[in-house]
Design a protein around this motif. Structure first.
Motif, mmCIF file in Angstrom:
data_model
loop_
_atom_site.group_PDB
_atom_site.id
_atom_site.type_symbol
_atom_site.label_atom_id
_atom_site.label_comp_id
_atom_site.label_asym_id
_atom_site.label_seq_id
_atom_site.Cartn_x
_atom_site.Cartn_y
_atom_site.Cartn_z
ATOM 1 N N LEU A 83 4.029 -10.398 5.776
ATOM 2 C CA LEU A 83 5.382 -10.956 5.487
ATOM 3 C C LEU A 83 5.680 -11.494 4.462
ATOM 4 O O LEU A 83 5.380 -12.286 3.537
ATOM 5 C CB LEU A 83 4.878 -12.406 6.328
ATOM 6 C CG LEU A 83 6.663 -12.531 6.828
ATOM 7 C CD1 LEU A 83 7.439 -12.436 7.156
ATOM 8 C CD2 LEU A 83 6.603 -14.068 7.458
ATOM 9 N N SER A 84 6.728 -10.766 3.710
ATOM 10 C CA SER A 84 7.901 -10.777 2.142
ATOM 11 C C SER A 84 8.618 -11.110 2.803
ATOM 12 O O SER A 84 9.646 -11.673 4.468
ATOM 13 C CB SER A 84 8.050 -9.498 1.928
ATOM 14 O OG SER A 84 8.158 -10.180 0.638
ATOM 15 N N CYS A 85 8.769 -13.170 2.456
ATOM 16 C CA CYS A 85 9.734 -14.026 2.870
ATOM 17 C C CYS A 85 10.243 -14.790 1.890
ATOM 18 O O CYS A 85 9.156 -15.033 0.719
ATOM 19 C CB CYS A 85 9.523 -14.492 4.248
ATOM 20 S SG CYS A 85 7.626 -15.183 3.881
ATOM 21 N N ASP A 86 11.167 -15.757 1.992
ATOM 22 C CA ASP A 86 11.048 -17.091 1.358
ATOM 23 C C ASP A 86 10.236 -18.181 2.004
ATOM 24 O O ASP A 86 9.780 -19.322 1.739
ATOM 25 C CB ASP A 86 12.504 -17.815 1.548
ATOM 26 C CG ASP A 86 13.525 -16.969 0.655
ATOM 27 O OD1 ASP A 86 13.111 -15.674 -0.245
ATOM 28 O OD2 ASP A 86 14.457 -17.672 1.172
ATOM 29 N N GLY A 87 9.584 -18.021 3.001
ATOM 30 C CA GLY A 87 8.176 -18.595 3.967
ATOM 31 C C GLY A 87 8.715 -17.926 4.889
ATOM 32 O O GLY A 87 8.951 -17.938 6.316
ATOM 33 N N CYS A 88 7.368 -19.328 5.706
ATOM 34 C CA CYS A 88 7.340 -19.468 7.429
ATOM 35 C C CYS A 88 7.511 -21.037 8.091
ATOM 36 O O CYS A 88 6.765 -21.581 6.982
ATOM 37 C CB CYS A 88 5.970 -18.437 7.527
ATOM 38 S SG CYS A 88 6.475 -17.700 9.549
ATOM 39 N N ALA A 94 6.768 -23.352 17.869
ATOM 40 C CA ALA A 94 7.375 -22.036 17.362
ATOM 41 C C ALA A 94 6.977 -21.242 16.236
ATOM 42 O O ALA A 94 7.005 -22.077 14.952
ATOM 43 C CB ALA A 94 9.499 -22.262 17.355
ATOM 44 N N LEU A 95 6.811 -19.763 16.169
ATOM 45 C CA LEU A 95 6.647 -19.394 14.671
ATOM 46 C C LEU A 95 7.545 -19.219 14.140
ATOM 47 O O LEU A 95 7.804 -17.532 14.619
ATOM 48 C CB LEU A 95 5.118 -18.160 14.608
ATOM 49 C CG LEU A 95 4.602 -17.833 13.903
ATOM 50 C CD1 LEU A 95 4.358 -19.223 12.545
ATOM 51 C CD2 LEU A 95 3.821 -17.067 13.828
ATOM 52 N N THR A 96 8.236 -19.306 13.442
ATOM 53 C CA THR A 96 9.659 -18.514 12.230
ATOM 54 C C THR A 96 9.873 -18.587 11.246
ATOM 55 O O THR A 96 9.385 -19.064 10.168
ATOM 56 C CB THR A 96 10.598 -19.737 12.907
ATOM 57 O OG1 THR A 96 10.765 -20.078 15.270
ATOM 58 C CG2 THR A 96 11.986 -19.786 12.641
ATOM 59 N N PRO A 97 9.863 -17.209 10.902
ATOM 60 C CA PRO A 97 9.805 -16.448 9.258
ATOM 61 C C PRO A 97 11.361 -17.443 8.941
ATOM 62 O O PRO A 97 12.266 -17.678 9.887
ATOM 63 C CB PRO A 97 10.014 -15.258 9.529
ATOM 64 C CG PRO A 97 10.955 -15.051 10.946
ATOM 65 C CD PRO A 97 10.617 -16.156 12.011
ATOM 66 N N ILE A 98 11.467 -17.721 7.604
ATOM 67 C CA ILE A 98 13.176 -18.014 6.906
ATOM 68 C C ILE A 98 12.780 -17.064 5.775
ATOM 69 O O ILE A 98 12.299 -16.552 4.696
ATOM 70 C CB ILE A 98 12.193 -19.863 6.124
ATOM 71 C CG1 ILE A 98 11.990 -20.395 7.059
ATOM 72 C CG2 ILE A 98 12.913 -20.158 4.792
ATOM 73 C CD1 ILE A 98 10.536 -21.329 6.471
ATOM 74 N N SER A 99 13.933 -16.586 6.410
ATOM 75 C CA SER A 99 14.339 -15.139 5.260
ATOM 76 C C SER A 99 13.081 -14.090 5.045
ATOM 77 O O SER A 99 13.454 -13.393 4.065
ATOM 78 C CB SER A 99 15.292 -16.142 4.149
ATOM 79 O OG SER A 99 16.271 -16.974 4.122
ATOM 80 N N ALA A 100 13.164 -13.244 6.364
ATOM 81 C CA ALA A 100 12.032 -12.543 6.052
ATOM 82 C C ALA A 100 12.511 -10.986 5.047
ATOM 83 O O ALA A 100 13.717 -11.056 6.030
ATOM 84 C CB ALA A 100 11.599 -11.897 6.982
ATOM 85 N N PHE A 101 11.806 -10.742 4.219
ATOM 86 C CA PHE A 101 12.325 -9.440 3.821
ATOM 87 C C PHE A 101 11.617 -7.755 4.277
ATOM 88 O O PHE A 101 12.266 -6.678 4.441
ATOM 89 C CB PHE A 101 12.764 -10.005 2.329
ATOM 90 C CG PHE A 101 12.473 -8.565 1.283
ATOM 91 C CD1 PHE A 101 14.122 -7.658 1.578
ATOM 92 C CD2 PHE A 101 11.649 -7.062 1.355
ATOM 93 C CE1 PHE A 101 14.377 -6.281 0.941
ATOM 94 C CE2 PHE A 101 12.147 -6.378 0.579
ATOM 95 C CZ PHE A 101 13.096 -5.773 0.895
ATOM 96 N N TRP A 106 11.657 -8.703 11.709
ATOM 97 C CA TRP A 106 11.145 -9.796 12.762
ATOM 98 C C TRP A 106 11.608 -11.593 13.215
ATOM 99 O O TRP A 106 12.200 -11.532 11.502
ATOM 100 C CB TRP A 106 9.406 -9.960 12.091
ATOM 101 C CG TRP A 106 8.378 -11.096 12.688
ATOM 102 C CD1 TRP A 106 8.059 -10.753 13.998
ATOM 103 C CD2 TRP A 106 7.744 -12.060 12.279
ATOM 104 N NE1 TRP A 106 6.993 -11.138 14.375
ATOM 105 C CE2 TRP A 106 7.569 -12.532 13.703
ATOM 106 C CE3 TRP A 106 8.078 -12.369 11.134
ATOM 107 C CZ2 TRP A 106 5.953 -12.972 13.331
ATOM 108 C CZ3 TRP A 106 6.974 -14.108 11.376
ATOM 109 C CH2 TRP A 106 6.654 -14.325 12.589
ATOM 110 N N ARG A 107 11.695 -11.813 14.040
ATOM 111 C CA ARG A 107 12.217 -13.181 13.980
ATOM 112 C C ARG A 107 11.015 -14.264 14.341
ATOM 113 O O ARG A 107 12.135 -15.535 14.869
ATOM 114 C CB ARG A 107 13.360 -12.398 15.274
ATOM 115 C CG ARG A 107 14.180 -11.835 15.035
ATOM 116 C CD ARG A 107 15.525 -12.589 13.831
ATOM 117 N NE ARG A 107 16.639 -11.414 13.472
ATOM 118 C CZ ARG A 107 16.578 -10.596 12.389
ATOM 119 N NH1 ARG A 107 14.981 -10.750 11.731
ATOM 120 N NH2 ARG A 107 17.513 -10.313 11.724
ATOM 121 N N GLY A 108 10.367 -14.424 14.718
ATOM 122 C CA GLY A 108 9.496 -15.383 14.815
ATOM 123 C C GLY A 108 8.247 -14.699 16.334
ATOM 124 O O GLY A 108 8.486 -13.504 17.273
ATOM 125 N N ALA A 109 7.862 -14.905 17.172
ATOM 126 C CA ALA A 109 7.397 -15.897 18.159
ATOM 127 C C ALA A 109 6.870 -17.063 18.008
ATOM 128 O O ALA A 109 7.375 -18.020 17.680
ATOM 129 C CB ALA A 109 5.622 -15.427 17.456
#
Length: 261
Positions: A147-152, A180-187, A192-195
């Motif tokens: 997952l390439s992102c700002d965070g999770c 909730a498993l949530t990405p932060i600014s997923a690239f 992907w919006r999480g799970a």
């Protein structure tokens, strides 16, 4: 027929944030109702905003004393309205909400081990301009290789209306037994919006290219920098009780938030 309310508590401990209005409220309430020692109180009355409520909940972990918050801060989603009148009777009639914290176990790039509890969420965030790259494992099975992102983050139901909501994560009813498993600014993967995970799930994050793409991990306000891996799970053996005015339960607030414009 309405169920009888509990007897009004006789030992209240008043705690307040550093804000002048919170300190002034604490002085007035202590003079009016008396103030028991924190360790001996039947109920802790927290005066401040949501951040101070989290501080107070961390302070009572393992004690079992319920916390009744009144808003003397800037944000008050976790707080009741401020009113000095008939406080013991108001507390006796309040609706209790029990919540369970998350356990964060983090290992740094230097192999240092850190553990902390989170009432709202455990979040991983990039430390530099470089995006973070995370591998995500749920219950010993790799669910996302990269997952390439700002965070999770992993959020509790109680924390689902906080940072999780700002990151476009779902609002979770308190009795749903879901995390909730949530990405932060997923690239990538971009869509992907999480799970939604069972509250029994054990989540592991592995930081890829950590020397080039450093990542910090935070359990509420406890931060660990340059992490290599982070494991998160719910602590069902620990419980906290928040008290909300009758008719304005936390469950009702969470439900109302889902219909907010």
């Amino acid at each position: 027929m309405n169920a009888p309310t509990a007897a009004p508590p006789s030992r209240l401990a008043f705690v307040a944030s550093d804000r002048p209005e919170a300190q002034a409220a604490r002085a007035r309430l202590a003079e009016r109702y008396g103030s028991a020692a924190f360790e001996e109180a039947e109920v802790i009355v927290a005066l401040g905003g949501d951040g101070f409520m989290l501080e107070t909940l961390h302070a009572v972990l393992g004690r079992g004393a319920p916390v009744f918050g009144m808003n003397r801060g800037s944000v008050g989603f976790l707080m009741n309205d401020y009113n000095e009148d008939d406080l013991p009777a108001r507390i006796a009639a309040a609706d209790p909400t029990r919540i369970h914290p998350l356990q964060m176990d983090a290992v740094t790039q230097a192999n240092e081990h850190h553990s902390a509890l989170a009432i709202n969420e455990v979040s991983l965030l990039r430390q530099t301009r470089q995006s973070a790259k995370l591998r995500i494992t749920v219950d010993d099975r790799v669910r996302m290789e990269e997952l390439s992102c700002d965070g999770c983050l992993v959020a509790t139901p109680a924390g689902s209306t906080a940072y999780n909501l700002s990151a476009h994560g779902p609002i979770i009813p308190l009795d749903a037994k879901i995390l909730a498993l949530t990405p932060i600014s997923a690239f990538r993967p971009r869509r992907w919006r999480g799970a939604l995970l069972s509250h029994t799930a054990r989540v592991r994050f592995e930081v890829m290219e950590g020397d080039k793409r450093p990542v910090s991990a935070t359990a509420d306000s406890y931060e660990v920098r340059h992490v290599a891996r982070v494991e998160v799970h719910e602590r069902r053996d620990l419980a906290l009780t928040m008290l909300f005015d009758a008719g304005r339960s936390f469950e009702e607030r969470v439900l109302a938030e889902q219909f907010a414009a």
